[in-house]
Design a protein around this motif. Structure first.
Motif, PDB file in Angstrom:
ATOM      1  N   ARG A   1      -2.639  -3.957   9.411  1.00  0.00           N
ATOM      2  CA  ARG A   1      -3.805  -4.754   9.006  1.00  0.00           C
ATOM      3  C   ARG A   1      -4.449  -4.182   7.749  1.00  0.00           C
ATOM      4  O   ARG A   1      -4.882  -4.928   6.865  1.00  0.00           O
ATOM      5  N   LEU A   2      -4.551  -2.857   7.725  1.00  0.00           N
ATOM      6  CA  LEU A   2      -5.136  -2.224   6.543  1.00  0.00           C
ATOM      7  C   LEU A   2      -4.259  -2.498   5.317  1.00  0.00           C
ATOM      8  O   LEU A   2      -4.768  -2.818   4.221  1.00  0.00           O
ATOM      9  N   ALA A   3      -2.942  -2.424   5.517  1.00  0.00           N
ATOM     10  CA  ALA A   3      -2.016  -2.711   4.412  1.00  0.00           C
ATOM     11  C   ALA A   3      -2.176  -4.156   3.945  1.00  0.00           C
ATOM     12  O   ALA A   3      -2.220  -4.433   2.741  1.00  0.00           O
ATOM     13  N   ALA A   4      -2.277  -5.084   4.901  1.00  0.00           N
ATOM     14  CA  ALA A   4      -2.414  -6.502   4.551  1.00  0.00           C
ATOM     15  C   ALA A   4      -3.721  -6.751   3.810  1.00  0.00           C
ATOM     16  O   ALA A   4      -3.753  -7.440   2.780  1.00  0.00           O
ATOM     17  N   ALA A   5      -4.813  -6.191   4.339  1.00  0.00           N
ATOM     18  CA  ALA A   5      -6.120  -6.425   3.717  1.00  0.00           C
ATOM     19  C   ALA A   5      -6.181  -5.831   2.315  1.00  0.00           C
ATOM     20  O   ALA A   5      -6.867  -6.354   1.437  1.00  0.00           O
TER      21      ALA A   5
ATOM     22  N   GLU B   1       9.747  -7.899  -1.782  1.00  0.00           N
ATOM     23  CA  GLU B   1      10.352  -8.251  -0.495  1.00  0.00           C
ATOM     24  C   GLU B   1       9.387  -8.028   0.686  1.00  0.00           C
ATOM     25  O   GLU B   1       9.691  -8.402   1.821  1.00  0.00           O
ATOM     26  N   ASP B   2       8.242  -7.430   0.435  1.00  0.00           N
ATOM     27  CA  ASP B   2       7.300  -7.138   1.532  1.00  0.00           C
ATOM     28  C   ASP B   2       6.601  -8.399   2.027  1.00  0.00           C
ATOM     29  O   ASP B   2       6.171  -9.235   1.237  1.00  0.00           O
ATOM     30  N   GLY B   3       6.455  -8.498   3.318  1.00  0.00           N
ATOM     31  CA  GLY B   3       5.588  -9.530   3.880  1.00  0.00           C
ATOM     32  C   GLY B   3       4.162  -9.007   3.892  1.00  0.00           C
ATOM     33  O   GLY B   3       3.855  -8.008   3.257  1.00  0.00           O
ATOM     34  N   ASP B   4       3.315  -9.701   4.618  1.00  0.00           N
ATOM     35  CA  ASP B   4       1.948  -9.221   4.809  1.00  0.00           C
ATOM     36  C   ASP B   4       1.964  -7.965   5.663  1.00  0.00           C
ATOM     37  O   ASP B   4       2.688  -7.873   6.641  1.00  0.00           O
TER      38      ASP B   4
END
Lengths: 318, 318
Positions: A224-228, A296-299
């Motif tokens: 989540r931290l990575a996505a945010a 290539e990374d997703g969320d």
């Protein structure tokens, strides 16, 4: 032992309210329609979280005091994770009429004591009937005029991911022991009422670029931290190896993998934060690094030594 | 219709959060560990109240939108009853996995819409699993530096007791209709989601000596106001006669006494206030008077034309 079935609300409150001591910032405590609290600033930080019997705790595997303490911790940690000091809480308790008065008193005491450790006042509440015991807490704090909230979204490539805990995974280990019937297992007490150093949130954590508390496991929350933040996070097996080693005896006794505990332990409530390179303060320790998101990374990509991690952490409904 | 059993929390939040619009005072809304709200002052007013299926509402006798609206009203009314304007709420929703997504969406919409009517933002929440649907709301507001909270304790002999509602008793009448199976009864909608004028609390109610919202019935709540103020209260049958007359058709259809509705209707959430003689402002109407406590009075004496009233109002556990 008396149940609450024949107590009037005023009698119940008379048993519970004495556990709630109020600090000097409380202008008006429990007993009226609402409480009045003098905050150090007008920038309110507010969060709410509920614990429900059967879903979030099991009686008699935990104690009323631990339920109250856990309900406090999970909310105070959310305020702390914004870089703010918690100041007051309110609590809505729902219980079956067959509930022992001592259970409600124990929950109240556990809640109040854990709050008092951090100088937090319990300023109000609500008591009602339900088939299951449940406790919904709301915690408030404040940010100074010149203080930015530390969100999940500020991690930058090059940052160090750090955790404000000497050992990760005890909550999962304790849950496993508890579910295996070992109520006196070494880590059960931590699972029932984790005691992370919350003051790291409003203390050293104020220097973080991003911060959150660990509610649903390192992999899920780190994702989540990575996505945010729009980054990828790479956890280091070497930096987490001591945690796995420490939990290995408990894991092996249950034919489990200690890395599952370390990577997916929910309800640790320790501060997970991203600091600038070389800037990890005392109380935190590095566990990985923040990298540029790749095409290539997703969320919310989170890796372990560059490799994908299986398992998703805690989901309430799935 | 899909249930929430196979939805991830992120999917649930994606369905619910769009219903929550935030005002300009919200610096940080749902999605992080906690929300950040700029209050008009640093004197926080805070209250919490939960609604639980089976105890506080029955499905399908009410609608999800009404549940959400009622959860909002009962909390906003508590802030208003201190003489403060509510600003923000947080909500902890617990639900069985079999719950239809549309139910959670309806609750969220009902909550958000009723909040929006008063300019109140829904700034955060928690979703969890339980056997019963429950919704715990915390509402916050603020008092200006020179504003005293309007407590229950300030009524003085000679004051006029007044209610901020044109008609009292509809919630009890609606509940009686609902329990008799008449789901389209005239007063059912009011019972399911009462809509008192809450702005009287932070408006005209600021001139009151004492104020509270009517949660548990006129007799019970009036008795609390009398106890907190150290006075006796004498309700006037003449001043409440129009209410009884208005509810007589509904009562007689169920072989009930309309005075029971008027005197004991819980969950009206109208403002009950004591004003100085001659000082009852627009929006309120007199229903009784405040008198000196007498030696023979117990705590919280409340009379009707000088005579004792039977019935005790709502108790959760008795």
């Amino acid at each position: 032992m008396p149940s609450i079935a024949h107590l009037h609300e005023s009698g119940l409150l008379a048993a519970i309210l004495p556990h709630f001591a109020a600090g000097p910032e409380v202008e008006l405590g429990p007993g009226d329609d609402a409480a009045v609290v003098r905050l150090p600033s007008s920038r309110l930080v507010i969060t709410t979280d509920a614990l429900v019997e059967g879903a979030d705790f099991l009686l008699p595997a935990t104690s009323p005091e631990s339920i109250g303490a856990k309900a406090a911790v999970q909310n105070l940690a959310d305020v702390a994770a914004m870089g703010a000091r918690p100041i007051a809480v309110v609590v809505a308790l729902s219980a079956p009429p067959s509930t022992q008065l001592a259970v409600l008193e124990g929950i109240s005491r556990g809640l109040a004591d854990r709050c008092a450790e951090h100088g937090v006042s319990v300023v109000g509440g609500d008591l009602g009937r339900a088939d299951q015991l449940s406790i919904a807490v709301t915690a408030v704090g404040a940010l100074g005029e010149d203080e930015e909230p530390i969100t999940r979204g500020g991690a930058r490539p090059g940052d160090v991911l750090a955790i404000g805990a000497p050992l990760l995974g005890r909550s999962a280990a304790g849950l496993a022991q508890l579910l295996a019937g070992d109520l006196s297992g070494e880590h059960v007490a931590w699972h029932n009422a984790p005691a992370p150093d919350l003051s790291l949130g409003w203390g050293a954590g104020r220097g973080a670029h991003a911060m959150m508390d660990l509610s649903d496991g390192l992999v899920r929350d780190g994702g989540r931290l990575a996505a945010a933040s729009g980054v990828r996070i790479d956890l280091s097996r070497a930096l987490l190896a001591a945690d796995a080693t420490a939990l290995a005896p408990a894991a092996h006794a249950l034919a489990a993998d200690p890395w599952d505990y370390v990577l997916h332990s929910a309800e640790e409530h320790a501060m997970l934060a991203a600091f600038g390179p070389g800037g990890v303060p005392e109380g935190f320790r590095p566990i990985g690094r923040v990298e540029e998101r790749r095409p290539e990374d997703g969320d919310g990509v989170l890796l372990l030594d560059g490799a994908t991690i299986s398992g998703q952490g805690w989901e309430h409904f799935v």
